[in-house]
Motif scaffolding. Structure first.
Motif, short mmCIF file in Angstrom:
data_model
loop_
_atom_site.label_atom_id
_atom_site.label_comp_id
_atom_site.label_asym_id
_atom_site.label_seq_id
_atom_site.Cartn_x
_atom_site.Cartn_y
_atom_site.Cartn_z
N THR A 91 -51.09 -24.03 -27.04
CA THR A 91 -51.86 -24.34 -25.82
C THR A 91 -53.18 -23.58 -25.92
OG1 THR A 91 -50.75 -22.58 -24.58
CG2 THR A 91 -49.77 -24.76 -24.47
N SER A 95 -55.90 -26.94 -26.27
CA SER A 95 -55.69 -27.79 -25.09
C SER A 95 -56.97 -27.92 -24.28
CB SER A 95 -54.57 -27.22 -24.21
OG SER A 95 -53.33 -27.28 -24.86
N SER A 99 -59.09 -31.31 -23.75
CA SER A 99 -59.30 -31.77 -22.38
C SER A 99 -60.71 -32.29 -22.17
CB SER A 99 -59.03 -30.62 -21.39
OG SER A 99 -57.71 -30.19 -21.45
N GLU A 247 -50.95 -25.03 -17.85
CA GLU A 247 -49.95 -25.40 -18.86
C GLU A 247 -50.55 -26.48 -19.75
OE1 GLU A 247 -47.60 -23.50 -19.09
OE2 GLU A 247 -47.36 -22.66 -17.09
N HIS A 249 -49.61 -28.67 -22.07
CA HIS A 249 -49.07 -29.96 -22.51
C HIS A 249 -47.78 -30.27 -21.76
CE1 HIS A 249 -46.35 -27.46 -24.80
NE2 HIS A 249 -47.33 -27.03 -25.59
N PRO A 267 -50.86 -30.68 -12.68
CA PRO A 267 -51.69 -30.89 -13.87
C PRO A 267 -53.17 -30.83 -13.51
CG PRO A 267 -50.86 -32.99 -13.05
CD PRO A 267 -50.21 -31.91 -12.22
N ASN A 272 -55.23 -29.44 -19.26
CA ASN A 272 -53.94 -29.93 -19.74
C ASN A 272 -54.04 -31.00 -20.81
OD1 ASN A 272 -52.87 -29.85 -16.29
ND2 ASN A 272 -52.61 -28.25 -17.82
N SER A 278 -52.37 -35.49 -18.93
CA SER A 278 -52.05 -35.32 -17.51
C SER A 278 -51.36 -36.55 -16.95
CB SER A 278 -53.31 -35.01 -16.71
OG SER A 278 -53.87 -33.77 -17.09
#
Length: 384
Positions: A91, A95, A99, A247, A249, A267, A272, A278
């Motif tokens: 993450t 991530s 995103s 978080e 994923h 989300p 995420n 999401s």
């Protein structure tokens, strides 16, 4: 349509909190643009965390994987990123970087197809509910009451305050929550956010003291979003729990849901993995009859997720991110009372203000602010 360029940059926004001496909220964010061979472009953002790792991740790692791919094929793109860059499900940096890129892809697709991102995500509604985050941890009791009333007067029927701070204990947080509850009408919903601050025992003690305050949710109550601890807390309090904004994923969300640790799934497309990831989280929540809601701010991006889906809930108008959205993006909508209407323009429905972005660009790590804490604001010195 093929991806030919992805560029990322860091920008900073600082504002004074009206009427609160020495209070400065600072927001940094990574801005991303994706360009195609047809001339279509899309943009997205992620937040302030580890930007000098996020930017090279986007330009030096993600772009080489995506170069030449069709930006509308988001499932194929995510598969490529996961397989080549993140097979062990990290993450954090990966991530956040994904995103910002993914938001840009959906913006680009919406513009190409003449539809809003909310429409592409499911088109459940053209609006969503909103709430205001008003209460910083450094506010005293009177300032908390003043700011709570200010946002209620603006038409918000739900407001959120921060609890948990190195300068006071859970008993003081209980007094602060009660002071706000007394200051606002009974029909106004009060939310609290612990930002991972409390030990399980402290969170349980705080919940016991404020059970009668009508709290809509207690967000991120315990260290590290410990699913076991939150599930135990949830069994011992009537206050609903919420978590998920950071978080990275669907598998982390799955743990929160299967452990029955939360009542609201949160989300945030800016952290995420974008709308693509999401959306998977939101559909999983539907299967468990759980609502989603926005924590972590950036409402003008998350509004599309909340409006597009049948279990979509409120978006968070956190003061600094709200002001940053208005400054850097032309046509960014404001809520009307507690309701936010999705713009009719295709894609995200607003456009970048390039002059403002350039004016507030952070050129290097040496220029980045060190005056803010993990939540994006500068604290007053204790006793002020």
């Amino acid at each position: 349509m093929k991806i030919v360029s992805i560029k990322a940059s860091l920008h900073r926004h600082a504002i004074r909190v009206d009427g609160i001496a020495e209070a400065l909220e600072q927001r940094q964010f990574v801005y991303v643009e994706v360009e195609t061979d047809t001339g279509h472009t899309g943009f997205g953002v992620t937040g302030q965390f580890l930007p000098w790792a996020v930017i090279p991740c986007i330009e030096n790692h993600i772009f080489p994987v995506l170069k030449g791919m069709d930006p509308r094929e988001t499932e194929k793109i995510h598969h490529a990123v996961w397989k080549k860059l993140n097979p062990r499900a990290y993450t954090g940096v990966i991530s956040n970087a994904l995103s910002a890129v993914d938001i840009a892809l959906w913006d680009l697709r919406g513009k190409a197809e003449g539809r809003s991102v909310a429409g592409l995500l499911g088109g459940y509604s053209d609006r969503c509910a909103a709430y205001a985050t008003f209460g910083y941890s450094y506010f005293n009791h009177e300032e908390l009451a003043e700011y709570a009333s200010k946002f209620v007067d603006m038409g918000f029927d739900a407001i959120k305050m921060v609890v948990g701070d190195d300068g006071h204990d859970w008993k003081e947080d209980a007094r602060r929550v009660k002071a706000v509850r007394r200051a606002i009408p009974d029909e106004v919903e009060l939310l609290i956010d612990g930002n991972y601050f409390f030990s399980p025992a402290e969170a349980r003690l705080l919940c016991r003291e404020i059970e009668d305050c009508g709290i809509t949710w207690f967000e991120e109550p315990v260290h590290q979003n410990d699913t076991r601890a939150m599930a135990d807390l949830r069994m011992h309090t009537g206050i609903p729990l919420a978590a998920g904004q950071m978080e990275g994923h669907r598998w982390r969300f799955r743990d929160l849901v299967l452990h029955q640790a939360i009542d609201f799934v949160q989300p945030n497309c800016c952290y995420n993995g974008g709308y693509t990831e999401s959306l998977k989280v939101a559909h999983m929540a539907q299967a468990f009859n759980l609502p989603i809601a926005n924590g972590g701010g950036w409402p003008i991006f998350n509004m599309h997720l909340m409006a597009g889906l049948m279990n979509g809930g409120r978006v968070e108008f956190h003061y600094g991110m709200w002001e940053a959205g208005k400054r850097f993006f032309k046509g960014a909508p404001d809520p009307d009372g507690n309701t936010l209407v999705i713009p009719q323009a295709p894609g995200l429905g607003f456009t970048p203000d390039r002059d403002q972005l350039q004016d507030c660009r952070v050129a290097s790590a040496d220029d980045a602010t060190s005056a803010q804490d993990a939540h994006g604001y500068t604290r007053r010195q204790k006793g002020n």
